[in-house]
Design an enzyme around this catalytic site. Sequence first.
Site, PDB file in Angstrom:
ATOM      1  N   LYS A 186     -26.244 -32.535  36.387  1.00  0.00           N
ATOM      2  CA  LYS A 186     -24.985 -32.935  35.746  1.00  0.00           C
ATOM      3  C   LYS A 186     -24.125 -31.683  35.679  1.00  0.00           C
ATOM      4  O   LYS A 186     -24.304 -30.838  34.810  1.00  0.00           O
ATOM      5  CB  LYS A 186     -25.284 -33.467  34.328  1.00  0.00           C
ATOM      6  CG  LYS A 186     -24.323 -34.523  33.817  1.00  0.00           C
ATOM      7  CD  LYS A 186     -22.893 -34.071  33.661  1.00  0.00           C
ATOM      8  CE  LYS A 186     -22.664 -33.293  32.387  1.00  0.00           C
ATOM      9  NZ  LYS A 186     -21.297 -32.705  32.363  1.00  0.00           N
ATOM     10  N   GLY A 239     -25.219 -23.394  28.740  1.00  0.00           N
ATOM     11  CA  GLY A 239     -23.962 -23.758  28.081  1.00  0.00           C
ATOM     12  C   GLY A 239     -23.883 -23.089  26.725  1.00  0.00           C
ATOM     13  O   GLY A 239     -24.580 -22.102  26.457  1.00  0.00           O
ATOM     14  N   GLU A 261     -30.237 -21.576  28.277  1.00  0.00           N
ATOM     15  CA  GLU A 261     -29.573 -20.292  28.475  1.00  0.00           C
ATOM     16  C   GLU A 261     -28.205 -20.447  27.826  1.00  0.00           C
ATOM     17  O   GLU A 261     -27.359 -21.189  28.317  1.00  0.00           O
ATOM     18  CB  GLU A 261     -29.482 -19.984  29.973  1.00  0.00           C
ATOM     19  CG  GLU A 261     -29.300 -18.513  30.258  1.00  0.00           C
ATOM     20  CD  GLU A 261     -27.856 -18.150  30.434  1.00  0.00           C
ATOM     21  OE1 GLU A 261     -27.215 -17.780  29.426  1.00  0.00           O
ATOM     22  OE2 GLU A 261     -27.362 -18.254  31.561  1.00  0.00           O
ATOM     23  N   CYS A 295     -21.617 -15.452  30.054  1.00  0.00           N
ATOM     24  CA  CYS A 295     -22.437 -15.457  28.836  1.00  0.00           C
ATOM     25  C   CYS A 295     -22.968 -14.075  28.486  1.00  0.00           C
ATOM     26  O   CYS A 295     -23.175 -13.769  27.327  1.00  0.00           O
ATOM     27  CB  CYS A 295     -23.559 -16.479  28.947  1.00  0.00           C
ATOM     28  SG  CYS A 295     -24.304 -16.506  30.561  1.00  0.00           S
ATOM     29  N   GLU A 395     -18.644 -15.754  19.905  1.00  0.00           N
ATOM     30  CA  GLU A 395     -18.440 -15.671  21.348  1.00  0.00           C
ATOM     31  C   GLU A 395     -17.053 -16.219  21.680  1.00  0.00           C
ATOM     32  O   GLU A 395     -16.747 -17.368  21.397  1.00  0.00           O
ATOM     33  CB  GLU A 395     -19.507 -16.492  22.078  1.00  0.00           C
ATOM     34  CG  GLU A 395     -19.391 -16.354  23.571  1.00  0.00           C
ATOM     35  CD  GLU A 395     -20.485 -17.097  24.324  1.00  0.00           C
ATOM     36  OE1 GLU A 395     -20.753 -18.264  24.003  1.00  0.00           O
ATOM     37  OE2 GLU A 395     -21.062 -16.499  25.248  1.00  0.00           O
TER      38      GLU A 395
HETATM   39  P1  ADP Z   1     -18.234 -25.709  27.087  1.00  0.00           P
HETATM   40  O1  ADP Z   1     -17.870 -26.225  25.720  1.00  0.00           O
HETATM   41  O2  ADP Z   1     -17.944 -24.285  27.259  1.00  0.00           O
HETATM   42  O3  ADP Z   1     -17.754 -26.605  28.181  1.00  0.00           O
HETATM   43  P2  ADP Z   1     -20.803 -26.863  26.894  1.00  0.00           P
HETATM   44  O4  ADP Z   1     -22.040 -26.266  26.337  1.00  0.00           O
HETATM   45  O5  ADP Z   1     -20.147 -27.914  26.074  1.00  0.00           O
HETATM   46  O6  ADP Z   1     -19.820 -25.700  27.175  1.00  0.00           O
HETATM   47  O7  ADP Z   1     -21.030 -27.434  28.341  1.00  0.00           O
HETATM   48  C1  ADP Z   1     -22.098 -27.115  29.186  1.00  0.00           C
HETATM   49  C2  ADP Z   1     -22.608 -28.378  29.845  1.00  0.00           C
HETATM   50  O8  ADP Z   1     -23.189 -29.201  28.839  1.00  0.00           O
HETATM   51  C3  ADP Z   1     -21.533 -29.234  30.511  1.00  0.00           C
HETATM   52  O9  ADP Z   1     -22.077 -29.777  31.704  1.00  0.00           O
HETATM   53  C4  ADP Z   1     -21.273 -30.302  29.479  1.00  0.00           C
HETATM   54  O10 ADP Z   1     -20.782 -31.501  30.035  1.00  0.00           O
HETATM   55  C5  ADP Z   1     -22.658 -30.506  28.907  1.00  0.00           C
HETATM   56  N1  ADP Z   1     -22.699 -31.094  27.558  1.00  0.00           N
HETATM   57  C6  ADP Z   1     -21.793 -31.000  26.577  1.00  0.00           C
HETATM   58  N2  ADP Z   1     -22.182 -31.690  25.485  1.00  0.00           N
HETATM   59  C7  ADP Z   1     -23.384 -32.253  25.782  1.00  0.00           C
HETATM   60  C8  ADP Z   1     -24.318 -33.090  25.080  1.00  0.00           C
HETATM   61  N3  ADP Z   1     -24.083 -33.499  23.845  1.00  0.00           N
HETATM   62  N4  ADP Z   1     -25.451 -33.449  25.706  1.00  0.00           N
HETATM   63  C9  ADP Z   1     -25.704 -33.032  26.965  1.00  0.00           C
HETATM   64  N5  ADP Z   1     -24.867 -32.273  27.680  1.00  0.00           N
HETATM   65  C10 ADP Z   1     -23.720 -31.866  27.110  1.00  0.00           C
END
Ligand code: ADP
Length: 493
Positions: A186, A239, A261, A295, A395
């Site tokens: 994803k 993320g 990570e 990061c 951050e």
């Molecule tokens: P940012 O806010 O900087 O985009 P995220 O941690 O939200 O960083 O995003 C990293 C990845 O995690 C993206 O692919 C995002 O779609 C996904 N993501 C965000 N929220 C969720 C969630 N609740 N469950 C699973 N994946 C998520």
Amino acid sequence: MTTTQVPAQPKIAPGKLFIDGKWVEAISGKRLETINPASEEVLTTVAEGDEADVDQAVKAARKALEDGPWSKMSARDRQKLLWKIGQLVADHAQELGTLETLDNGKPIFESTRIDMPFVAECFQYYAGWATKWHGETIPVPGNYFNYTLREPVGVVGAIVAWNFPLLLASWKIAPALAMGNTVVLKPAEQTPLSALRFAALCQEAGLPDGVLNVVTGFGPTAGAALVRHPEVDKIAFTGETATGRIIMREAAGTLKRVSLELGGKSPNIVLADADLDAAARGAINAIFYGKGEVCAAGSRLFVERSVHDQLLSKVLERSQSIQPGDPMNPKTRLGALVSKEQMAKVLSYIDIGKRSEAKLLTGGGRADIGTGKGFFVQPTIFDGVSPDNKIAQEEIFGPVLAALEFTDVEDAIKKANATVYGLAAAVWTRDVKKAHYVARRLKAGTVWVNMYNMMSTESPFGGYRQSGFGRELGAHALELYTQVKSVWVDLSP
Ligand code: ADP
């Protein structure tokens, strides 16, 4: 403005989901737009997958894991396949890098010359491991033969951020495939394009249907469905720390393995005896490489009091040569932030800094590269930041540096470790004893001495504390994608 020729923007076809070797629309029929952050124009649309599509992808990955040609393929053939994928990535570095730059806003120099070669290398490195990570025989007491098998974990859900879209995906997909797992990826909703093109290259390399599936879509829908799905055995995530917390909580429902990570607020420590020119160059690279959307960015610069003024003037001078530019221009070294939301977040931290005791040395606002468009932010440096200031604690994920002072080595270590994060750190000194002493005392998964931002496929990368757990890259990543089975055989007469 330079006179270098900037290539025309290629036309990008709308993206579909890649499930079981086929390109399909989302079951809901929905699509999401992906935007070029340098021009604010819509690049194209991709299918907006959700729970129903994730379910299809997971079923395909499960079938490929258990019944397909993949389940019978020898480690040696997996090795050849991974090598070929690496080769195809290298051959298409320009195309993949261009997609990455258009989608993310990072300089084309970084995406084609650094990210894509690293992706190719990652596949070729793990190709070698496919045949070299195996079980052991164990001298147990009694008349028994005991040995271990290293088996794949199963179906891996890989969820990645937008800052190094294909690179972060490759750190998960390459070791996962080398060890015989299947994957549902994803990508981040902001940057789905390189993953889709990459999936096509995997198919061209001969990867069987269902072994790699790509579901584009949003985190709380597609991402969360992957985390909750009972047929997914492991989640590998890169993320934000806040998202990592949600993922760990949600994964508990099905007791999935999780590797995370996450974020960082990495300290970059300059001792008085350091080569100050090298340290200044390093400090600039530490925070402005990748627009600071890294990061491991060195976002806290700690300077020993006696060399503070000298170092900061060198850092400031060097910062003047770094100006945001068109990411497609090969000479650009600072691109556009990934999205309007990210720019707003970075600018709000800059405002916090401006309203605090800290002194703004340079930057401090949105930048215009002459087009009146794009999410560009000036390289920004605050000096005299107090350790409890939000800009020294949280951050920011943008080109914003917070400089702080310390009095001696112990003070530096204490201040550097005063954070919830622990991803990376650096120390600059000519004293070899101090260098190793500080490296041991810093709570971080990576410590650089007299350098910053060095990474290599062979060396593990990951966090201490709330920067996550599990080590990607190197041999350590193999642990994340295998499980050990102990087999007992009765040999009694
Ligand atoms: P940012 O806010 O900087 O985009 P995220 O941690 O939200 O960083 O995003 C990293 C990845 O995690 C993206 O692919 C995002 O779609 C996904 N993501 C965000 N929220 C969720 C969630 N609740 N469950 C699973 N994946 C998520």
